[in-house]
Design a protein around this motif. Sequence first.
Motif, mmCIF file in Angstrom:
data_model
loop_
_atom_site.group_PDB
_atom_site.id
_atom_site.type_symbol
_atom_site.label_atom_id
_atom_site.label_comp_id
_atom_site.label_asym_id
_atom_site.label_seq_id
_atom_site.Cartn_x
_atom_site.Cartn_y
_atom_site.Cartn_z
ATOM 1 N N LEU A 1 34.712 36.399 44.924
ATOM 2 C CA LEU A 1 33.327 35.968 45.716
ATOM 3 C C LEU A 1 32.469 35.181 44.595
ATOM 4 C CD1 LEU A 1 32.673 38.974 47.821
ATOM 5 C CD2 LEU A 1 33.336 36.771 48.744
ATOM 6 N N ARG A 2 32.431 35.739 43.367
ATOM 7 C CA ARG A 2 31.582 34.877 42.511
ATOM 8 C C ARG A 2 31.937 33.481 42.328
ATOM 9 N NH1 ARG A 2 27.721 37.765 39.868
ATOM 10 N NH2 ARG A 2 27.879 36.241 38.320
ATOM 11 N N ALA A 3 33.121 33.328 42.391
ATOM 12 C CA ALA A 3 33.602 32.077 42.130
ATOM 13 C C ALA A 3 32.812 31.010 43.219
ATOM 14 C CB ALA A 3 35.287 31.792 42.503
ATOM 15 N N THR A 4 32.539 31.500 44.457
ATOM 16 C CA THR A 4 31.953 30.581 45.347
ATOM 17 C C THR A 4 30.356 30.749 45.443
ATOM 18 O OG1 THR A 4 32.482 32.236 47.105
ATOM 19 C CG2 THR A 4 33.817 30.492 46.774
ATOM 20 N N ASP A 5 29.727 31.974 45.028
ATOM 21 C CA ASP A 5 28.528 32.222 45.140
ATOM 22 C C ASP A 5 28.011 33.421 44.067
ATOM 23 O OD1 ASP A 5 25.928 32.799 45.740
ATOM 24 O OD2 ASP A 5 26.026 32.762 47.851
ATOM 25 N N GLY A 6 27.059 33.052 43.288
ATOM 26 C CA GLY A 6 26.809 34.180 42.201
ATOM 27 C C GLY A 6 25.713 35.216 42.761
ATOM 28 N N ALA A 7 25.283 35.152 44.144
ATOM 29 C CA ALA A 7 24.556 36.218 44.488
ATOM 30 C C ALA A 7 25.340 37.484 44.530
ATOM 31 C CB ALA A 7 24.008 35.920 45.878
ATOM 32 N N PHE A 8 26.681 37.436 44.593
ATOM 33 C CA PHE A 8 27.558 38.683 44.780
ATOM 34 C C PHE A 8 27.754 39.518 43.470
ATOM 35 C CE2 PHE A 8 29.045 36.055 48.340
ATOM 36 C CZ PHE A 8 28.650 37.021 49.404
ATOM 37 N N SER A 9 27.811 40.732 43.230
ATOM 38 C CA SER A 9 28.389 41.310 42.056
ATOM 39 C C SER A 9 28.727 42.600 42.300
ATOM 40 C CB SER A 9 27.008 41.594 41.441
ATOM 41 O OG SER A 9 25.920 42.483 42.000
ATOM 42 N N CYS A 10 29.206 43.166 41.389
ATOM 43 C CA CYS A 10 30.092 44.383 41.484
ATOM 44 C C CYS A 10 29.390 45.443 41.024
ATOM 45 C CB CYS A 10 31.323 44.337 40.665
ATOM 46 S SG CYS A 10 32.318 45.958 40.549
#
Length: 654
Positions: free
Chosen positions: A503-512
Amino acid sequence: MGDASVEDTESNKHSPQSEAPSETDRGPFGGLEFQVSEVVERLEAGVNAHEAGDDERRREPRKISAGFFEPEETSMDEILKVLEELVLKTDPSCESAEPPLLPTDAVTRAAILSHSIAALFGRLERSHAARLGAHVASETSRWMAHMFRLADYSAYYHQEQLEGLVRVTRMLLHCRYPRYLEDGALAFATRLPCIYSCVASPLGVVQHLCRQLGLPLACVRPVPQHPRGRGMDVPALERLCSEDAAAGRAPLLALGGAGAAPLGGGEDLPALAAACRRQGLHLHLRGHGLALPAALPRDESYSIADSVTLTPGPWFGVPGLPTVTFYKIPEPMTANDHSKGVNPSAEPGGDEPPTVDLVEAMSRASACVAFQFAPADADKPPPYYDKLNSWLGQVLQREADMISIEVCETESHGVVLRYCPLEGSVTSDLDGLPAILDAQVHVLRATAALREPFLQHVAAIPCLEAAAVPGWAGLGGVRYVPAGWEDTPQRLDALNRQLVEALRATDGAFSCGESADGRACVRFGMVTADTDVQELLELVLLAGKDVEDSSRELTDMTEVLKKGISEAVADLERENALRLWQEGLLRRVPVVGRVVDWWAPAAVPPPPGRRLHLQHGTLQPTSDVYRYIQKKSESEPARAHSPARQPTTDGTDQ
């Protein structure tokens, strides 16, 4: 402070030597050097009774050190130039070749001149310096007492903010315990002193007080907070004092606050002072509300407290000013006198009654601005809003660096943002703050409004489940749980971590993130009003299915490898056993086996090789591969010995 303008005006009168200032005088250090040197020369002229003769003014020869390091003499102009170059080199934000300008306002010049004057007075004779210091302290105390409306108080100046409180408490101990000087801590063995402080006040104050005086922490008596948040609960204070007196303890000191931290709420000073009079307590006040009398156009004084601590440095915007504690010397009181109680009609610190109007104004004064993001019509915001306010405070501390924002956690209001100009720079530039705050409030409103729809959409999707993430201010956390994976927590954590990377490859708003139960999950950050929550969840589903398929393929291939390896191991064990039977046991004996192999070499062929076919998951012999390699190696020498073809005239080979 009142004479600073006069000195500054007189210092602007240039002497004949300064009509043509040098290049250094125009730099950031040159002007200050001129002002300091002129003031010092004026003071030296007043101290010296007569002018020095020509022989005394003659320059002494420079003494050369006998060591190997003998620096050359450097003029003051060269030293200032070196300092300017150091300022330029050590300033990462300076882009020009000119050194950055230092603050040269009247307050800064007064602070620098005061340090120079103090250094000059330190060169006086001890008796002269003592008389001069006593006179300056007396005049300063009288001036500050008049400014802050304090009557009949003695002043003590100190650099540490709590040093005055320590001195006042030590003075109280000497008055209440006549044997304290001789017996020390043994004087408290039969009657322990009690110090009362509100539970909302900083704990470090009473801890520092006990450590400096050698008092046990059992002396500290926490007083509950007022239901409306106005300092300590006065009836609870009186109950504690009565209980301590009945238990054989000695109520000694009550720590109050005028505009106290963290929210600037003041104590009910008239009620607190009356309770302290009835219980025989020494009342000490701290806080920014004590600066209010200096700003009010009134002439009356007040004596509501027995001692107060003022911090004029931050209030005036002058760094380096000492803290001052005004106190009234208490009368000696023995344990028997204290057990009889105190006359309730006696006013604190003397017979002069306090001015009610001024004291009430100080009780309601607040020197700080406390704000928070909260829903409408809510006395205390829900716990989720504490996370939002913590996030807002971190953003403002990073982006709005023109002011000092403090994140405070209160019992009655939750997480609150606090700005106090009297604790930092009073002249802070607040022009850019509204735009920064407005942009972050839009984000907070959108996130708070979309959180409930987000949780509803998550509950409606079978393979997604909501995860509570402690301390996370975004929309929340989501865990992707495919069908059949419920009983494999380790595989699920690995799957969700791979999902976050995708997901972070498409949007940096996601995080683990890590949920409250320690499981990995996907965290959704802060959003704006135009964010489509359902679209974000669909993106998570698509990425989750891709990661799941890849994980299943990897799992299947892992199983194939395990199965193939186990079959190969079984075949090898079976062939080794067969070979051992064919060769005989004598060949396995360490010494005899070598003799047997030399005498009768074994004719048993080596075990055949095997390869694992990943597509079919079967073991296949490698004999066909060896035959192909052997044929290819045999054909290469024949091709190498064949005659080379000669090219013809038309470009073809014969």
